[in-house]
Design a protein around this motif. Structure first.
Motif, mmCIF file in Angstrom:
data_model
loop_
_atom_site.group_PDB
_atom_site.id
_atom_site.type_symbol
_atom_site.label_atom_id
_atom_site.label_comp_id
_atom_site.label_asym_id
_atom_site.label_seq_id
_atom_site.Cartn_x
_atom_site.Cartn_y
_atom_site.Cartn_z
ATOM 1 N N LEU A 221 0.823 -1.207 0.000
ATOM 2 C CA LEU A 221 0.000 0.000 0.000
ATOM 3 C C LEU A 221 0.862 1.265 0.000
ATOM 4 C CD1 LEU A 221 -2.751 -1.070 2.570
ATOM 5 C CD2 LEU A 221 -3.016 -0.824 0.099
ATOM 6 N N ALA A 222 1.928 1.255 0.798
ATOM 7 C CA ALA A 222 2.825 2.416 0.847
ATOM 8 C C ALA A 222 3.486 2.649 -0.506
ATOM 9 C CB ALA A 222 3.888 2.210 1.926
ATOM 10 N N ALA A 223 3.923 1.556 -1.150
ATOM 11 C CA ALA A 223 4.558 1.664 -2.468
ATOM 12 C C ALA A 223 3.589 2.251 -3.485
ATOM 13 C CB ALA A 223 5.044 0.287 -2.931
ATOM 14 N N PHE A 224 2.323 1.890 -3.380
ATOM 15 C CA PHE A 224 1.300 2.420 -4.286
ATOM 16 C C PHE A 224 1.147 3.929 -4.104
ATOM 17 C CE2 PHE A 224 -3.147 3.501 -5.285
ATOM 18 C CZ PHE A 224 -3.220 3.041 -6.592
ATOM 19 N N ILE A 225 1.137 4.379 -2.847
ATOM 20 C CA ILE A 225 0.988 5.807 -2.558
ATOM 21 C C ILE A 225 2.175 6.599 -3.105
ATOM 22 C CG2 ILE A 225 0.869 7.547 -0.724
ATOM 23 C CD1 ILE A 225 -1.682 5.912 -1.092
ATOM 24 N N GLY A 226 3.376 6.057 -2.976
ATOM 25 C CA GLY A 226 4.575 6.781 -3.391
ATOM 26 C C GLY A 226 4.924 6.631 -4.856
ATOM 27 N N SER A 227 4.132 5.864 -5.596
ATOM 28 C CA SER A 227 4.479 5.554 -6.980
ATOM 29 C C SER A 227 4.173 6.665 -7.970
ATOM 30 C CB SER A 227 3.736 4.292 -7.424
ATOM 31 O OG SER A 227 2.334 4.551 -7.514
ATOM 32 N N GLY A 228 3.142 7.477 -7.677
ATOM 33 C CA GLY A 228 2.714 8.485 -8.632
ATOM 34 C C GLY A 228 1.791 7.944 -9.699
ATOM 35 N N VAL A 229 1.314 6.725 -9.504
ATOM 36 C CA VAL A 229 0.434 6.118 -10.502
ATOM 37 C C VAL A 229 -0.973 6.715 -10.451
ATOM 38 C CG1 VAL A 229 -0.494 4.208 -9.121
ATOM 39 C CG2 VAL A 229 -0.099 3.875 -11.562
ATOM 40 N N THR A 230 -1.289 7.387 -9.337
ATOM 41 C CA THR A 230 -2.612 7.996 -9.159
ATOM 42 C C THR A 230 -2.496 9.513 -9.137
ATOM 43 O OG1 THR A 230 -3.328 6.103 -7.834
ATOM 44 C CG2 THR A 230 -4.657 8.083 -7.690
ATOM 45 N N THR A 231 -3.381 10.177 -9.859
ATOM 46 C CA THR A 231 -3.450 11.637 -9.823
ATOM 47 C C THR A 231 -4.847 12.056 -9.384
ATOM 48 O OG1 THR A 231 -4.045 11.689 -12.183
ATOM 49 C CG2 THR A 231 -1.720 11.953 -11.626
#
Length: 342
Positions: A78-88
């Protein structure tokens, strides 16, 4: 520290393979078939959706490498998802998920999350299930999100360097770009991301594809004796499987880099071209050769060039250089290419 870095890279490599190979295998081929078989569009869309889950899968794979508990592993994902920038998030609150994120930042965020959950350990006791995921998202996750713009800007330095190379004479340019991308495909840096950020096109994109192809085919051949047939073939779709081995022993890539230099030079000579969105794929899903053929037209000459530069020469040159470095110079052993999943 070496063991930590080793596990981190292994988890990233496996996550990238799991998420990107499905689209790489069928994406470009499906685009050719969909006009005649519209029902195949669902398969294409599914493969694209899976690519956007790359940050989560990388986080989970890294958690598995560190033998974390299920809760800790999911928290890292979940943390990796938040820090990925895949969501705007738009000003009206609309959220969009697209792309694969910034791979380097995914790794950095996941590393922070692993250290954090290991530090927490059993400190939360009965509150672990409730508090650990939230704390991991709000601390390592947000830290990763906050450094994302700086990591992206740093990636532009690589892009600017490649753009400078494209201003050189085509043959030299092709050779250098191909060698650069043959190394990038073995690193945490996304070749696709670099190519799209700098809008690499024309001969530059063609050379990038040939460089990625050189590494993919070369690693496939080199790893065949150390791994099973399926694992060896998977290298063609993503040579990043060898990321860990490459960072431990960079010399394992020498045969592929030399192959890339020759292919890139020939690509410049024969005007092999591509687009920003095809550069970086190489032979995966036949994206490189198919895009080249679509751009220049399907004729006898272009088909011969495509088969020669994307398939025949990568095999022949890699075999020659692998033989040289392994049997003659004794610099390499086939065990150097062993991929472990444990």
């Amino acid at each position: 520290m070496k063991e930590f870095f080793n596990k981190l890279l292994t988890g990233m490599s496996l996550g990238i393979v799991v998420c990107l190979i499905p689209n790489a295998l069928v994406g470009e081929i499906l685009k050719l078939l969909i006009p005649y078989a519209p029902f195949l569009e669902t398969i294409l869309n599914v493969s694209i959706i899976v690519m956007s889950l790359l940050p989560v899968i990388i986080g989970v794979m890294i958690g598995i490498q560190f033998k974390l508990t299920p809760i800790q592993t999911c928290s890292v994902g979940l943390a990796a998802f938040i820090g990925s920038g895949v969501t705007t998030v738009a000003t009206d609150g609309t959220m969009t998920i697209a792309g694969i994120g910034t791979v380097i930042n995914i790794g950095l965020t996941a590393a922070l999350a692993v250290l954090f959950v290991q530090w927490l350990g059993t400190r939360l006791k009965d509150w672990t299930l409730l508090a650990m995921p939230a704390l991991t998202i709000f601390l390592p996750g947000i830290i990763g999100l906050s450094i994302l713009p700086y990591v992206k800007n740093s990636s532009l330095i690589i892009g600017e360097g490649i753009m400078y190379v494209t201003s050189l004479q085509p043959i030299v340019m092709g050779a250098i770009i191909a060698m650069i991308f043959s190394v990038l495909i073995l690193s945490p840096i996304s070749t696709i991301g670099v190519a799209t950020v700098i809008m690499l096109s024309g001969i530059g994109a063609g050379a990038a594809n040939l460089g990625v192809c050189a590494s993919g085919v070369g690693m496939c051949i080199a790893s065949y004796r150390a791994n099973n047939f399926g694992t060896a073939i998977a290298h063609i779709a993503s040579a990043k499987i060898q990321m860990r081995n490459f960072f431990m022993k960079p010399k394992i890539a020498f045969p592929m880099i030399l192959t890339a230099g020759i292919l890139g030079g020939l690509g410049g000579l024969f005007q092999v071209i591509g687009t920003p969105y095809s550069a970086g794929f190489g032979l995966a899903g036949f994206v490189g050769p198919l895009k080249y053929l679509n751009l220049v037209g399907w004729n006898t000459e272009s088909i011969i060039i495509s088969i020669t530069l994307f398939i025949a020469l990568p095999i022949i040159l890699n075999l020659v250089f692998l033989k040289l470095f392994e049997a003659k110079l004794k610099w390499l052993k086939y065990e150097d290419y062993k991929v472990t999943y444990e």
